[in-house]
Design a protein around this motif. Structure first.
Motif, mmCIF file in Angstrom:
data_model
loop_
_atom_site.group_PDB
_atom_site.id
_atom_site.type_symbol
_atom_site.label_atom_id
_atom_site.label_comp_id
_atom_site.label_asym_id
_atom_site.label_seq_id
_atom_site.Cartn_x
_atom_site.Cartn_y
_atom_site.Cartn_z
ATOM 1 N N ALA A 262 0.837 -1.196 0.000
ATOM 2 C CA ALA A 262 0.000 0.000 0.000
ATOM 3 C C ALA A 262 0.874 1.249 0.000
ATOM 4 C CB ALA A 262 -0.912 -0.006 1.217
ATOM 5 N N ASP A 263 2.181 1.019 0.000
ATOM 6 C CA ASP A 263 3.160 2.107 -0.038
ATOM 7 C C ASP A 263 2.987 3.062 1.145
ATOM 8 O OD1 ASP A 263 5.386 3.227 -1.269
ATOM 9 O OD2 ASP A 263 4.173 4.773 -2.252
ATOM 10 N N LEU A 264 2.893 2.460 2.320
ATOM 11 C CA LEU A 264 2.729 3.263 3.526
ATOM 12 C C LEU A 264 3.894 3.001 4.484
ATOM 13 C CD1 LEU A 264 -1.055 2.636 4.325
ATOM 14 C CD2 LEU A 264 -0.047 4.731 3.384
ATOM 15 N N THR A 265 4.299 4.039 5.205
ATOM 16 C CA THR A 265 5.282 3.832 6.268
ATOM 17 C C THR A 265 4.505 3.462 7.527
ATOM 18 O OG1 THR A 265 5.219 6.101 7.076
ATOM 19 C CG2 THR A 265 6.743 5.624 5.273
ATOM 20 N N GLN A 266 5.222 2.995 8.518
ATOM 21 C CA GLN A 266 4.556 2.639 9.770
ATOM 22 C C GLN A 266 3.837 3.854 10.354
ATOM 23 O OE1 GLN A 266 7.794 1.055 12.108
ATOM 24 N NE2 GLN A 266 7.218 -1.046 11.622
ATOM 25 N N LEU A 267 4.487 4.998 10.253
ATOM 26 C CA LEU A 267 3.889 6.218 10.788
ATOM 27 C C LEU A 267 2.632 6.604 10.034
ATOM 28 C CD1 LEU A 267 4.052 8.480 12.812
ATOM 29 C CD2 LEU A 267 5.595 9.711 11.279
ATOM 30 N N GLN A 268 2.672 6.486 8.727
ATOM 31 C CA GLN A 268 1.483 6.804 7.934
ATOM 32 C C GLN A 268 0.339 5.858 8.265
ATOM 33 O OE1 GLN A 268 3.376 6.477 4.066
ATOM 34 N NE2 GLN A 268 3.355 8.695 3.752
ATOM 35 N N LEU A 269 0.675 4.583 8.378
ATOM 36 C CA LEU A 269 -0.345 3.585 8.719
ATOM 37 C C LEU A 269 -0.935 3.874 10.105
ATOM 38 C CD1 LEU A 269 -1.949 1.019 8.316
ATOM 39 C CD2 LEU A 269 0.066 -0.302 8.982
ATOM 40 N N ALA A 270 -0.058 4.216 11.015
ATOM 41 C CA ALA A 270 -0.505 4.533 12.372
ATOM 42 C C ALA A 270 -1.473 5.715 12.357
ATOM 43 C CB ALA A 270 0.699 4.840 13.261
ATOM 44 N N ASP A 271 -1.119 6.744 11.609
ATOM 45 C CA ASP A 271 -1.974 7.925 11.538
ATOM 46 C C ASP A 271 -3.317 7.596 10.907
ATOM 47 O OD1 ASP A 271 -0.091 9.482 12.761
ATOM 48 O OD2 ASP A 271 0.747 10.284 10.902
ATOM 49 N N LEU A 272 -3.270 6.832 9.818
ATOM 50 C CA LEU A 272 -4.515 6.462 9.132
ATOM 51 C C LEU A 272 -5.399 5.608 10.034
ATOM 52 C CD1 LEU A 272 -3.182 5.639 5.553
ATOM 53 C CD2 LEU A 272 -4.727 7.505 6.181
ATOM 54 N N ALA A 273 -4.769 4.773 10.825
ATOM 55 C CA ALA A 273 -5.521 3.883 11.710
ATOM 56 C C ALA A 273 -5.909 4.575 13.012
ATOM 57 C CB ALA A 273 -4.717 2.624 12.000
ATOM 58 N N GLY A 274 -5.320 5.745 13.221
ATOM 59 C CA GLY A 274 -5.638 6.478 14.436
ATOM 60 C C GLY A 274 -5.008 5.889 15.682
ATOM 61 N N ILE A 275 -3.862 5.266 15.496
ATOM 62 C CA ILE A 275 -3.153 4.688 16.650
ATOM 63 C C ILE A 275 -1.691 5.138 16.625
ATOM 64 C CG2 ILE A 275 -4.656 2.677 16.653
ATOM 65 C CD1 ILE A 275 -2.441 1.093 15.363
ATOM 66 N N GLY A 276 -0.962 4.794 17.651
ATOM 67 C CA GLY A 276 0.426 5.226 17.741
ATOM 68 C C GLY A 276 1.353 4.355 16.921
ATOM 69 N N LYS A 277 2.473 4.930 16.539
ATOM 70 C CA LYS A 277 3.434 4.198 15.719
ATOM 71 C C LYS A 277 4.014 3.000 16.461
ATOM 72 C CE LYS A 277 7.453 6.960 17.045
ATOM 73 N NZ LYS A 277 6.918 7.030 18.423
ATOM 74 N N THR A 278 4.136 3.158 17.776
ATOM 75 C CA THR A 278 4.670 2.057 18.574
ATOM 76 C C THR A 278 3.780 0.832 18.463
ATOM 77 O OG1 THR A 278 5.546 3.689 20.135
ATOM 78 C CG2 THR A 278 5.471 1.394 20.862
ATOM 79 N N THR A 279 2.488 1.072 18.417
ATOM 80 C CA THR A 279 1.541 -0.034 18.326
ATOM 81 C C THR A 279 1.651 -0.739 16.980
ATOM 82 O OG1 THR A 279 0.026 1.133 19.815
ATOM 83 C CG2 THR A 279 -0.878 -0.681 18.513
ATOM 84 N N VAL A 280 1.834 0.036 15.915
ATOM 85 C CA VAL A 280 2.014 -0.571 14.599
ATOM 86 C C VAL A 280 3.272 -1.434 14.601
ATOM 87 C CG1 VAL A 280 2.557 -0.114 12.179
ATOM 88 C CG2 VAL A 280 0.803 1.239 13.342
ATOM 89 N N PHE A 281 4.314 -0.890 15.187
ATOM 90 C CA PHE A 281 5.563 -1.641 15.288
ATOM 91 C C PHE A 281 5.348 -2.946 16.062
ATOM 92 C CE2 PHE A 281 9.337 -2.494 17.937
ATOM 93 C CZ PHE A 281 10.199 -2.889 16.935
ATOM 94 N N PHE B 171 -7.427 -5.590 20.618
ATOM 95 C CA PHE B 171 -8.094 -6.077 19.416
ATOM 96 C C PHE B 171 -8.555 -4.932 18.523
ATOM 97 C CE2 PHE B 171 -11.977 -8.217 17.501
ATOM 98 C CZ PHE B 171 -11.253 -8.905 16.557
ATOM 99 N N ASN B 172 -9.080 -3.867 19.116
ATOM 100 C CA ASN B 172 -9.572 -2.747 18.303
ATOM 101 C C ASN B 172 -8.437 -2.078 17.525
ATOM 102 O OD1 ASN B 172 -8.538 -1.826 20.788
ATOM 103 N ND2 ASN B 172 -9.575 0.131 20.559
ATOM 104 N N ASN B 173 -7.245 -2.041 18.120
ATOM 105 C CA ASN B 173 -6.111 -1.443 17.406
ATOM 106 C C ASN B 173 -5.699 -2.298 16.218
ATOM 107 O OD1 ASN B 173 -5.996 0.778 19.057
ATOM 108 N ND2 ASN B 173 -4.423 -0.067 20.386
ATOM 109 N N LEU B 174 -5.723 -3.601 16.422
ATOM 110 C CA LEU B 174 -5.414 -4.511 15.317
ATOM 111 C C LEU B 174 -6.471 -4.365 14.213
ATOM 112 C CD1 LEU B 174 -3.838 -6.829 14.042
ATOM 113 C CD2 LEU B 174 -5.201 -8.421 15.410
ATOM 114 N N LEU B 175 -7.728 -4.279 14.616
ATOM 115 C CA LEU B 175 -8.811 -4.115 13.640
ATOM 116 C C LEU B 175 -8.642 -2.833 12.842
ATOM 117 C CD1 LEU B 175 -12.052 -5.211 15.548
ATOM 118 C CD2 LEU B 175 -10.839 -6.429 13.740
ATOM 119 N N ALA B 176 -8.227 -1.770 13.518
ATOM 120 C CA ALA B 176 -8.050 -0.482 12.835
ATOM 121 C C ALA B 176 -6.995 -0.601 11.746
ATOM 122 C CB ALA B 176 -7.664 0.589 13.847
#
Lengths: 69, 69
Positions: free
Chosen positions: A17-36, A47-52
């Motif tokens: 999807a050509d997204l960085t972790q930070l971009q994905l985090a922002d789009l999902a409305g969660i923190g970058k640490t969580t994406v990591f 679970f809700n963060n994973l769903l996002a």
DNA sequence: CTAAAATTACTGCCCTAACAGTAATATTTA
DNA sequence: TAAATATTACTGTTAGGGCAGTAATTTTAG
């Protein structure tokens, strides 16, 4: 259960999807640490963060049992 | 996404397995309150706790995207 | 190779999920 | 019906997930 490497699966889809972790985090409305953490297969994430994250990446989640198979 | 009522889905499977919430909680190694929360569709539960419940009930989780479809 | 960007890693604080205990309803069984 | 069991609900405490900030390491682009 499912010995799929969910973290790698998500990372792969994020890349496609050509997204960085930070971009994905922002789009999902969660923190970058969580994406990591998710990409590192940390299962204690909420679970809700994973769903996002899955929603942003257009990944659907299905539940199957011998009854519903 | 999946607008399945996961809580009801789990509750249904628990009933069919002839387990009480407390029994399921013990089998899954989590607290009864968490089982209750899950059946009430509280999405802020931790993913590992949800997985533990699914495993006891023999429910498999699958992730599907347009790419893997 | 070098610079820029991205990823990985660590920190400290905040917030709340998880939990046992308890109690009030609801459901099931005798 | 009543008694037993199960579910729902609330509470206070505790452990740890979430987060931004930062920095080190790795990867990518020029």
């Amino acid at each position: 259960m499912n010995d799929l490497d969910l973290g790698a699966f998500i990372k792969d889809h994020r890349k496609k999807a050509d997204l960085t972790q930070l971009q994905l985090a922002d789009l999902a409305g969660i923190g970058k640490t969580t994406v990591f953490d998710i990409e590192k297969n940390k299962e204690t994430v909420r679970f809700n963060n994973l769903l996002a994250v899955l929603q942003v990446l257009n990944i659907k989640i299905e539940f199957k049992s011998p009854l519903t198979k």
